[in-house]
Design an enzyme around this catalytic site. Structure first.
Site, PDB file in Angstrom:
ATOM      1  N   ASP A 145       4.928 -42.363  22.323  1.00 29.37           N
ATOM      2  CA  ASP A 145       3.608 -42.697  24.199  1.00 29.37           C
ATOM      3  C   ASP A 145       2.358 -43.083  24.043  1.00 29.37           C
ATOM      4  OD1 ASP A 145       5.150 -42.879  26.681  1.00 29.37           O
ATOM      5  OD2 ASP A 145       4.417 -41.027  26.841  1.00 29.37           O
ATOM      6  N   HIS A 151       5.837 -50.240  29.217  1.00 27.88           N
ATOM      7  CA  HIS A 151       6.708 -49.312  29.721  1.00 27.88           C
ATOM      8  C   HIS A 151       7.602 -49.547  30.428  1.00 27.88           C
ATOM      9  CE1 HIS A 151       4.540 -45.557  28.644  1.00 27.88           C
ATOM     10  NE2 HIS A 151       5.427 -44.930  28.493  1.00 27.88           N
ATOM     11  N   HIS A 185      10.160 -50.515  27.846  1.00 28.44           N
ATOM     12  CA  HIS A 185      11.000 -48.991  27.610  1.00 28.44           C
ATOM     13  C   HIS A 185      11.987 -48.901  28.960  1.00 28.44           C
ATOM     14  CE1 HIS A 185      11.812 -44.646  29.279  1.00 28.44           C
ATOM     15  NE2 HIS A 185      11.777 -44.889  28.388  1.00 28.44           N
ATOM     16  N   HIS A 206      12.566 -41.042  24.524  1.00 31.98           N
ATOM     17  CA  HIS A 206      10.591 -41.961  26.143  1.00 31.98           C
ATOM     18  C   HIS A 206       9.846 -42.852  24.403  1.00 31.98           C
ATOM     19  CE1 HIS A 206       8.295 -42.681  29.041  1.00 31.98           C
ATOM     20  NE2 HIS A 206       7.670 -42.953  28.239  1.00 31.98           N
TER      21      HIS A 206
HETATM   22 ZN   LIG Z   1       5.252 -42.324  28.697  1.00 30.46          ZN
END
Ligand SMILES: [Zn+2]
Length: 373
Positions: A177, A260, A263, A277
């Site tokens: 992340d 992201h 993601h 995540h």
């Molecule tokens: Zn994140």
């Protein structure tokens, strides 16, 4: 291109980190309120509850504990809001993972803006510092960003003894992340896109995003090995700060981009449900680098680091070994839905570009793995 010219930086007013920091929870919380609703699941409460409870009691803060339901959904937020109002708490504390702290932040905002506290027990995301929350559907898919918070948590308190005790997969996922932060910040600055904070990036936030990347490159592997041994070292402290504070301030005040967005596309596929995540974000970052036409040397640096700490770089490693063109196209479409951060890239991004980048990133990473063992 937008016409915004102001730069904005937002951050929590206080960040506390160290081994045993939970023992100081009460002294910090007593500056915010005198009746805390504490949100934590039973597992977290099992190892942190006694310390948190004693610390609050010693500081004269009354406590009501509520068991976290497991997911940051609208239903769960509404349930906790009702609880806060029922007991009359004037500060809300989330102890646990990203979903727990996101729920606590959302509850604090909805309850007439009472102060909220993030006390993450894992360093797996940068959620604890940010002024927004990620709301999921009951099935666990990305629902939406809750941007309405307008305010970061009043206190972020990280006890690194808990971070070290968690399975190392958490801090590694947090590195995924955090690793995205610099690449996404850089893209947003180039595009002059408006960050979550509500303006263009400051040089301060961009420096923090860069420092985040440098810290991971320098200390990531050391921190991972410390986490495997469940010990607190300076490297583990540095990476905890990078994953939690530097990444949080960096993404929020510089902006998220394709990593992201992709993601969020992955969460549309149930096959990726078992992955964390930051693990899915890492694959998104690799696809973003390919999409940007990043030099091979830069991509190889990213791949080498990912291999050393054990972050996924292929579709198979995030549950998409059997994904056909249709499934990848559905992911690409979700990644480019209206309002997605993928559109913060300095060029227009189509579903076809995301699909091609995913296929190319996956193939290149597999070839790289074969070559480097
Ligand atoms: Zn994140």
């Amino acid at each position: 291109m937008n016409t915004v010219t102001t730069r904005v930086l937002i951050s929590p007013p206080k960040y506390v980190q160290g081994a045993g920091a939970m023992r100081e929870l009460g002294q910090h919380v007593s500056q915010l309120g005198d009746h805390a609703l504490v949100l934590a699941d039973d597992g977290v409460w099992g190892f942190a509850g006694e310390t948190a409870e004693k610390s609050l009691a010693d500081a004269g803060v009354r406590m009501t504990r509520e068991t976290f339901g497991g997911k940051c959904t609208q239903v769960e937020i509404d349930r906790i809001v009702a609880r806060v109002r029922e007991v009359g708490a004037n500060v809300v504390i989330g102890i646990g993972g990203g979903m727990t702290v996101d729920t606590a932040k959302s509850v604090g905002f909805i309850c007439d803006g009472i102060p909220s506290v993030s006390a993450p027990t894992v360093a797996s995301t940068d959620a604890p510092t940010s002024a927004h929350a990620v709301i999921y559907t009951e099935d666990g898919a990305f629902d939406r960003y809750f941007f309405g918070l307008h305010r970061n948590p009043n206190l972020v308190l990280v006890d690194t003894a808990y971070i070290a005790n968690a399975p190392s997969r958490f801090i590694v996922s947090g590195m995924g992340d955090a690793l995205a932060t610099w690449y996404e910040a850089r893209a947003c600055v180039q595009a002059r896109s408006v960050a979550m904070a509500g303006g263009l990036a400051t040089d301060a936030a961009l420096s923090l995003a860069r420092l985040c990347w440098e810290t991971l490159m320098e200390y990531g592997v050391q921190a991972k090995t410390a986490a495997e041994q469940h010990v607190v070292t300076p490297a583990l402290e540095k990476v905890t700060e990078a994953n939690t504070l530097l990444s949080g301030l960096g993404f929020e005040s510089c902006g998220l981009a394709a990593a992201h967005g992709i993601h969020n596309g992955f969460t549309a596929s149930p096959n990726t449900g078992a992955f964390m995540h930051g693990e899915k974000v890492n694959m998104g970052t690799l696809a973003q680098l390919v999409m940007e036409g990043s030099p091979t040397e830069e991509i190889d640096t990213f791949l080498r680091f990912s291999h050393e700490v054990g972050l996924p770089t292929t579709l198979a490693e995030i549950g998409l070994a059997d994904a056909g063109r249709e499934e990848l196209l559905a992911i690409a479409r979700a990644a480019t839905a209206e309002g997605e951060t993928t559109h913060n890239m300095p060029f227009a991004v189509t579903p076809g570009m995301v699909l091609d980048s995913l296929v190319a990133a996956d193939a290149y990473a597999r070839a790289y793995a074969k070559k480097h063992g």
